[in-house]
Design a protein around this motif. Structure first.
Motif, PDB file in Angstrom:
ATOM      1  N   GLN A   8       0.818  -1.224   0.000  1.00  0.00           N
ATOM      2  CA  GLN A   8       0.000   0.000   0.000  1.00  0.00           C
ATOM      3  C   GLN A   8       0.845   1.264   0.000  1.00  0.00           C
ATOM      4  N   LEU A   9       2.136   1.109   0.250  1.00  0.00           N
ATOM      5  CA  LEU A   9       3.002   2.291   0.260  1.00  0.00           C
ATOM      6  C   LEU A   9       3.244   2.778  -1.166  1.00  0.00           C
ATOM      7  N   ASP A  10       3.629   4.037  -1.320  1.00  0.00           N
ATOM      8  CA  ASP A  10       4.015   4.510  -2.647  1.00  0.00           C
ATOM      9  C   ASP A  10       5.294   3.763  -3.047  1.00  0.00           C
TER      10      ASP A  10
ATOM     11  N   TRP B 210       8.282   4.413  -3.900  1.00  0.00           N
ATOM     12  CA  TRP B 210       9.584   4.797  -3.368  1.00  0.00           C
ATOM     13  C   TRP B 210       9.777   4.352  -1.921  1.00  0.00           C
ATOM     14  N   THR B 211       8.843   4.724  -1.043  1.00  0.00           N
ATOM     15  CA  THR B 211       8.987   4.281   0.348  1.00  0.00           C
ATOM     16  C   THR B 211       8.789   2.763   0.426  1.00  0.00           C
TER      17      THR B 211
ATOM     18  N   ALA C 149       6.634   6.565   6.935  1.00  0.00           N
ATOM     19  CA  ALA C 149       5.643   5.786   6.184  1.00  0.00           C
ATOM     20  C   ALA C 149       5.307   4.486   6.912  1.00  0.00           C
TER      21      ALA C 149
ATOM     22  N   LEU D 143       1.767   3.468   8.493  1.00  0.00           N
ATOM     23  CA  LEU D 143       1.154   2.240   7.973  1.00  0.00           C
ATOM     24  C   LEU D 143       0.822   1.264   9.104  1.00  0.00           C
TER      25      LEU D 143
ATOM     26  N   HIS E 255       4.381  12.598  16.236  1.00  0.00           N
ATOM     27  CA  HIS E 255       3.557  11.688  15.425  1.00  0.00           C
ATOM     28  C   HIS E 255       2.814  10.704  16.352  1.00  0.00           C
TER      29      HIS E 255
ATOM     30  N   SER F 280      -5.329   8.086  10.619  1.00  0.00           N
ATOM     31  CA  SER F 280      -4.250   7.200  10.166  1.00  0.00           C
ATOM     32  C   SER F 280      -4.174   7.186   8.638  1.00  0.00           C
TER      33      SER F 280
ATOM     34  N   LEU G 184      -2.427  10.311   7.609  1.00  0.00           N
ATOM     35  CA  LEU G 184      -0.983  10.247   7.849  1.00  0.00           C
ATOM     36  C   LEU G 184      -0.280   9.511   6.718  1.00  0.00           C
ATOM     37  N   THR G 185      -0.874   8.415   6.232  1.00  0.00           N
ATOM     38  CA  THR G 185      -0.219   7.723   5.117  1.00  0.00           C
ATOM     39  C   THR G 185      -0.300   8.592   3.855  1.00  0.00           C
TER      40      THR G 185
ATOM     41  N   VAL H 127       2.441  11.317   3.998  1.00  0.00           N
ATOM     42  CA  VAL H 127       3.767  10.788   3.677  1.00  0.00           C
ATOM     43  C   VAL H 127       3.881  10.533   2.172  1.00  0.00           C
ATOM     44  N   ARG H 128       2.811  10.014   1.590  1.00  0.00           N
ATOM     45  CA  ARG H 128       2.811   9.757   0.153  1.00  0.00           C
ATOM     46  C   ARG H 128       2.967  11.075  -0.624  1.00  0.00           C
TER      47      ARG H 128
ATOM     48  N   ALA I 148       6.484  12.155  -0.402  1.00  0.00           N
ATOM     49  CA  ALA I 148       7.309  11.318  -1.281  1.00  0.00           C
ATOM     50  C   ALA I 148       7.186  11.804  -2.726  1.00  0.00           C
ATOM     51  N   ASP I 149       5.958  12.089  -3.162  1.00  0.00           N
ATOM     52  CA  ASP I 149       5.755  12.583  -4.537  1.00  0.00           C
ATOM     53  C   ASP I 149       6.482  13.908  -4.741  1.00  0.00           C
TER      54      ASP I 149
ATOM     55  N   ARG J  14      10.061  13.304  -5.089  1.00  0.00           N
ATOM     56  CA  ARG J  14      10.325  12.601  -6.345  1.00  0.00           C
ATOM     57  C   ARG J  14      10.256  13.566  -7.528  1.00  0.00           C
TER      58      ARG J  14
END
Lengths: 372, 372
Positions: A54-56, A58-59, A153, A157, B155, B178, B181-182, B185-186, B189-190, B193
């Motif tokens: 379920q993570l993107d 990269w992570t 992450a 999660l 956190h 929750s 929060l994910t 983080v996503r 990350a984007d 990136r």
């Protein structure tokens, strides 16, 4: 208790432990413990893979590296290791101990394993540890910033996995996990703070402070793992509490053994250089226990630790021999034994289902003499 | 709809927005929005202090610094700022909009503010940003390792605060937090990136990808704040969902305005150097919008961004003027307006209590022309 019972003579065949010494135990059946751990890892693996999926991307790639599934480039890594999986095993076994199917505990098993991975990942940044399980730590392989993100992450999660678990016990489980997470951070803060304190004198951390730190840093998550398996398995509140306490004792014992391995462990098995913790002047249980005593070895050790010279090679070996001579090694082994026994007592009080009881017993029995 | 209704002439006094352009709005009453924010900060402050008081002294001191309460040495800091508190305000106002007392939302208000503080703290490490709200970022003031730890503590504390909130709606609130929060983080990350992607060509991030990133990175938490206030305030599910959508739109608008301020903001008010985002070659909405167009300014901008030379002083100013000329500034302002209008529509659909509706309206109205 009746007067008759109080004055009844002890049965001569009942062996008594000397005060402060653990009962004699048969040698640990390491192979059996390994089989238990492997079974629990196998049960948990698909759910863990699903969660990490379920993570993107990269992570997710950093997580797969940290869990030992892939190398830093993203290719399958046959040499990688995600560790023994003690936490996921405790979650699964405590559900089984409560009479439930081990699979009931899967959201808990996944959550505690993700929390453990997150905490190792961030701790390695804080401690500047370049290696983890014989490979570069995530921050060395991907950079500090990405490693911070990957840890965040995994932390998020873990909570989400448990928060979305089915059943009416999930909210209590999430409350428990969230308290363990704050305890874990507090324990890490205490551990880092200890490094700034003097070795001796009134400001030095004592053994009680060290135990409190270990209970938070290592015990809270092991306690949580054991408690959550029982919680999701539908056990009564008293069982959940007893398993939490059992896990906390296991955590203190585990940390004590970790400290022994950090000085006297086989570098081939631990993946760390010999006398590693002494070279880094880490305030571990054996050293603090040695310094808490008296005698010439203690004085010499204090002088060695207090000097500005690096503790390398023969000097580190000499420091290790002084810790041993001053009683630090024996005291730490006794600390581990005491807490393993306390864990057994807590476990027994829950009247676990027989098969799970045997598995838990094998696991607990293997911890004192573990080499990993 | 009846045929009569469909063919009924429009009332001549009803002003029509041009396609794709927002309704005309009265000038934002900034003073009123500031008063609303101040009221919500005042309501939340004691609960936030209580929560942070549960941290160990070390991470607690870093948290008090990050929140603007204390200087790096731990003394009260009259110059410190914890920000406007938009997220806590959304939580409080959405509870009030649902007809509940604003205080019902306090666990949510505290949780989202702690999450926001944690994310800023870790983002500053990842982005290498040395300043936050005109003071050294936490990692500059205390070191990277301690800053990682302080973020982890905040956190965990955020989740714990909400998990221990009273009432039967708390579990749903924790699930929502929750997921946010994910998402957060996503989004981060984007965002990181994007920095690795080219400015132009098929691999460049388009405006849709940028909007998706902004919705996760900024929108998820604003949506969560608005949704949780309503959730704890006992609102129906449809209201919670609509407020979540409103907050997500506000988040996309907020990020667009942030991007405008990152190039054309007043350094005295933003606390960042002029053209800051351009100097750092950040892929923000105005630049991506400018590059998505055509014409000489767009071509010149692409060449400037693609060159290896640093974008400092006059070159940065020139790049800013090219972004403007190529339509990037206007497009970003339109993006912000569109999403603020969408947020208003979502808010109106929940039929908020009148006083809260006025406060929310003042808040939303102030966001486009904010200077902070």
């Amino acid at each position: 208790m009746s007067r008759a019972a109080r004055t009844a003579p002890r049965a001569p065949e009942a062996p008594l432990a000397a005060p402060g010494r653990p009962f004699a135990r048969p040698p640990a059946d390491t192979a059996r413990a390994d089989a238990v751990l492997a079974r629990c890892r196998e049960l948990t693996h698909p759910a863990l893979v699903d969660a990490v999926g379920q993570l993107d991307p990269w992570t997710g790639r950093m997580a797969a590296y940290a869990l030992g599934w892939r190398d830093a480039g993203g290719a399958p890594d046959p040499t990688g290791s995600g560790g023994k999986g003690l936490r996921q095993a405790l979650a699964v076994l405590s559900a089984e101990a409560a009479g439930a199917d081990g699979a009931t505990a899967l959201p808990a098993a996944v959550a505690v394993e993700l929390v453990h991975t997150f905490s190792l990942l961030h701790d390695d940044i804080m401690d500047g540890d370049p290696l983890r399980r014989r490979r570069p730590a995530v921050w060395r392989a991907y950079g500090v910033g990405p490693a911070v993100l990957a840890g965040d992450a995994l932390h998020a999660l873990a909570v989400q996995t448990l928060a979305e678990a089915p059943g009416e016990r999930a909210p209590a489980a999430v409350r428990h996990l969230s308290r363990s997470l704050t305890a874990l951070v507090r324990g890490q803060a205490d551990d880092l703070r200890f490094e700034e304190l003097p070795w001796t004198g009134p400001d030095a951390p004592g053994l009680a402070a060290y135990r409190a730190m270990a209970e938070q840093k290592t015990g809270a998550l092991l306690g949580c793992a054991a408690a959550l398996g029982a919680e999701l398995g539908g056990a009564p509140g008293a069982t959940v509490t007893a398993l939490d306490r059992a896990g906390r004792h296991l955590g203190v014992a585990f940390q004590a053994v970790d400290d022994l391995l950090g000085i006297w462990g086989d570098p081939v098995l631990t993946g760390k250089p010999v006398h590693s913790d002494l070279r880094q002047r880490k305030k571990t249980h054996p050293v603090l226990a040695a310094l808490a005593g008296a005698g010439p070895a203690r004085r010499e050790l204090a002088a060695l630790l207090g000097s500005a010279e690096p503790l390398e090679g023969p000097r580190a070996a000499y420091a290790a021999s002084l810790v041993d001579e001053a009683g630090g090694r024996a005291a730490t082994r006794a600390e581990a034994s005491t807490h393993l026994e306390a864990a057994r007592t807590c476990l027994a009080a829950t009247r676990p289902a027989p098969a799970a009881a045997r598995d838990l017993d094998a696991l607990v029995g293997s911890l004192l003499d573990r080499a990993w």
